[in-house]
Design a protein around this motif. Structure first.
Motif, PDB file in Angstrom:
ATOM      1  N   ASP A  89       1.462  40.613  54.586  1.00 19.38           N
ATOM      2  CA  ASP A  89       2.377  40.223  55.583  1.00 19.38           C
ATOM      3  C   ASP A  89       1.705  40.178  56.871  1.00 19.38           C
ATOM      4  O   ASP A  89       0.965  40.937  57.198  1.00 19.38           O
ATOM      5  N   GLU A  90       2.124  38.968  57.768  1.00 23.88           N
ATOM      6  CA  GLU A  90       1.538  38.833  59.037  1.00 23.88           C
ATOM      7  C   GLU A  90       1.594  39.739  60.112  1.00 23.88           C
ATOM      8  O   GLU A  90       0.968  40.186  60.967  1.00 23.88           O
ATOM      9  N   GLY A  91       2.681  40.741  59.730  1.00 22.46           N
ATOM     10  CA  GLY A  91       2.918  41.815  60.586  1.00 22.46           C
ATOM     11  C   GLY A  91       2.130  43.104  60.480  1.00 22.46           C
ATOM     12  O   GLY A  91       2.066  43.879  61.423  1.00 22.46           O
ATOM     13  N   VAL A  92       1.303  43.077  59.467  1.00 24.53           N
ATOM     14  CA  VAL A  92       0.471  43.968  59.165  1.00 24.53           C
ATOM     15  C   VAL A  92      -0.768  43.687  59.072  1.00 24.53           C
ATOM     16  O   VAL A  92      -1.602  44.565  58.629  1.00 24.53           O
ATOM     17  N   ARG A  93      -1.242  42.379  59.214  1.00 25.31           N
ATOM     18  CA  ARG A  93      -2.755  42.180  59.197  1.00 25.31           C
ATOM     19  C   ARG A  93      -3.390  42.842  59.982  1.00 25.31           C
ATOM     20  O   ARG A  93      -3.060  43.273  61.048  1.00 25.31           O
ATOM     21  N   GLY A  94      -4.758  43.244  59.816  1.00 30.96           N
ATOM     22  CA  GLY A  94      -5.580  43.863  60.556  1.00 30.96           C
ATOM     23  C   GLY A  94      -5.762  45.380  60.418  1.00 30.96           C
ATOM     24  O   GLY A  94      -6.169  46.164  60.984  1.00 30.96           O
ATOM     25  N   SER A  95      -4.634  46.068  59.717  1.00 26.71           N
ATOM     26  CA  SER A  95      -4.465  47.302  59.415  1.00 26.71           C
ATOM     27  C   SER A  95      -5.133  47.916  58.377  1.00 26.71           C
ATOM     28  O   SER A  95      -5.236  48.846  57.951  1.00 26.71           O
ATOM     29  N   GLY A  96      -5.871  47.234  57.656  1.00 27.51           N
ATOM     30  CA  GLY A  96      -6.579  47.641  56.463  1.00 27.51           C
ATOM     31  C   GLY A  96      -6.227  47.507  55.231  1.00 27.51           C
ATOM     32  O   GLY A  96      -6.462  47.599  53.956  1.00 27.51           O
ATOM     33  N   VAL A  97      -4.714  46.722  55.090  1.00 25.59           N
ATOM     34  CA  VAL A  97      -4.040  46.518  53.735  1.00 25.59           C
ATOM     35  C   VAL A  97      -4.876  45.560  52.874  1.00 25.59           C
ATOM     36  O   VAL A  97      -5.044  45.787  51.556  1.00 25.59           O
ATOM     37  N   GLY A  98      -5.655  44.390  53.438  1.00 24.46           N
ATOM     38  CA  GLY A  98      -6.343  43.417  52.697  1.00 24.46           C
ATOM     39  C   GLY A  98      -7.526  43.990  52.071  1.00 24.46           C
ATOM     40  O   GLY A  98      -7.758  43.855  50.766  1.00 24.46           O
ATOM     41  N   ARG A  99      -8.076  44.888  52.747  1.00 21.12           N
ATOM     42  CA  ARG A  99      -9.518  45.550  52.479  1.00 21.12           C
ATOM     43  C   ARG A  99      -9.019  46.697  51.149  1.00 21.12           C
ATOM     44  O   ARG A  99      -9.474  46.755  50.195  1.00 21.12           O
ATOM     45  N   ALA A 100      -7.623  47.370  51.189  1.00 25.25           N
ATOM     46  CA  ALA A 100      -7.249  48.348  50.490  1.00 25.25           C
ATOM     47  C   ALA A 100      -7.037  47.875  49.062  1.00 25.25           C
ATOM     48  O   ALA A 100      -7.298  48.171  47.988  1.00 25.25           O
ATOM     49  N   LEU A 101      -6.137  46.403  49.013  1.00 23.26           N
ATOM     50  CA  LEU A 101      -6.076  45.856  47.996  1.00 23.26           C
ATOM     51  C   LEU A 101      -7.299  45.215  47.275  1.00 23.26           C
ATOM     52  O   LEU A 101      -7.291  45.371  46.186  1.00 23.26           O
ATOM     53  N   ILE A 102      -8.452  45.030  48.002  1.00 24.48           N
ATOM     54  CA  ILE A 102      -9.425  44.539  47.366  1.00 24.48           C
ATOM     55  C   ILE A 102     -10.197  45.567  46.632  1.00 24.48           C
ATOM     56  O   ILE A 102     -10.708  45.535  45.693  1.00 24.48           O
ATOM     57  N   GLU A 103     -10.094  46.711  47.564  1.00 23.76           N
ATOM     58  CA  GLU A 103     -10.875  48.024  46.802  1.00 23.76           C
ATOM     59  C   GLU A 103     -10.142  48.450  45.698  1.00 23.76           C
ATOM     60  O   GLU A 103     -10.831  48.933  44.725  1.00 23.76           O
ATOM     61  N   TYR A 104      -8.827  48.117  45.512  1.00 23.48           N
ATOM     62  CA  TYR A 104      -8.083  48.741  44.457  1.00 23.48           C
ATOM     63  C   TYR A 104      -8.557  47.754  43.196  1.00 23.48           C
ATOM     64  O   TYR A 104      -8.781  48.213  42.259  1.00 23.48           O
ATOM     65  N   VAL A 105      -8.714  46.333  43.469  1.00 25.93           N
ATOM     66  CA  VAL A 105      -9.081  45.691  42.369  1.00 25.93           C
ATOM     67  C   VAL A 105     -10.479  45.924  41.845  1.00 25.93           C
ATOM     68  O   VAL A 105     -10.783  45.996  40.667  1.00 25.93           O
ATOM     69  N   HIS A 106     -11.469  46.196  43.038  1.00 27.03           N
ATOM     70  CA  HIS A 106     -12.722  46.664  42.716  1.00 27.03           C
ATOM     71  C   HIS A 106     -12.848  47.737  41.750  1.00 27.03           C
ATOM     72  O   HIS A 106     -13.623  48.071  40.919  1.00 27.03           O
ATOM     73  N   ALA A 107     -12.053  48.841  41.817  1.00 25.09           N
ATOM     74  CA  ALA A 107     -11.683  50.047  41.364  1.00 25.09           C
ATOM     75  C   ALA A 107     -11.419  49.787  39.835  1.00 25.09           C
ATOM     76  O   ALA A 107     -11.904  50.339  39.085  1.00 25.09           O
ATOM     77  N   ARG A 108     -10.428  48.917  39.639  1.00 25.35           N
ATOM     78  CA  ARG A 108      -9.855  48.460  38.324  1.00 25.35           C
ATOM     79  C   ARG A 108     -11.108  47.741  37.706  1.00 25.35           C
ATOM     80  O   ARG A 108     -11.128  48.115  36.432  1.00 25.35           O
TER      81      ARG A 108
END
Length: 148
Positions: A89-108
């Protein structure tokens, strides 16, 4: 504010849908009800490879999504993940959400065979590429598409 990254559940359709609609708009792709239901059913059907993770804020509102699927890597005889879609969501970009989602996929990916994570993005998606360049190696592979 903190964010929980978790698998999308049966009750997440109406939180997932606005994010997927925004993702489709970003890539100038029309999303109608039928397409949305097909994709959601793929995500919820255990026989289908597509999976989804959501980033959820403290109020329980989904603010990011990742669609991903396991893929075999024949050259290394391992399995990894392909990250098909990522949207924050544009309102939370830059807060680490994108990185956290990619890291979640990496862990899977590590859970299924250490093949890593691969993804593509549009050449002009420079904002996302700033994050991607910090997390992963840009490859020299060229992508081709053949019409149906």
């Amino acid at each position: 504010m903190s964010y929980e990254i978790r698998s999308a559940g049966d009750d997440d359709f109406f939180g997932w849908l606005p994010l997927f609609e925004a993702y489709c708009r970003f890539y100038e792709t029309e999303l109608d009800d039928a397409k949305a239901l097909i994709v959601w059913n793929w995500i919820r059907d255990e026989a289908e490879p597509l999976q989804a993770a959501l980033a959820v804020d403290d109020d329980g509102r989904p603010v990011g999504l990742a669609h991903f699927r396991p893929v075999p890597h024949s050259l290394t005889a391992t399995r990894g993940m392909h990250l098909d879609d990522l949207y924050v969501d544009e309102g939370v970009r830059g807060s680490g959400v994108g990185r956290a989602l990619i890291e979640y996929v990496h862990a899977r990916a590590a859970e299924i065979g250490h093949g890593g994570v691969s993804w593509i993005t549009a050449d002009d998606n420079t904002g996302a590429q700033q994050l991607y360049d910090r997390l992963a190696q840009r490859t020299s592979w060229v992508t081709y598409e053949m019409d149906a």
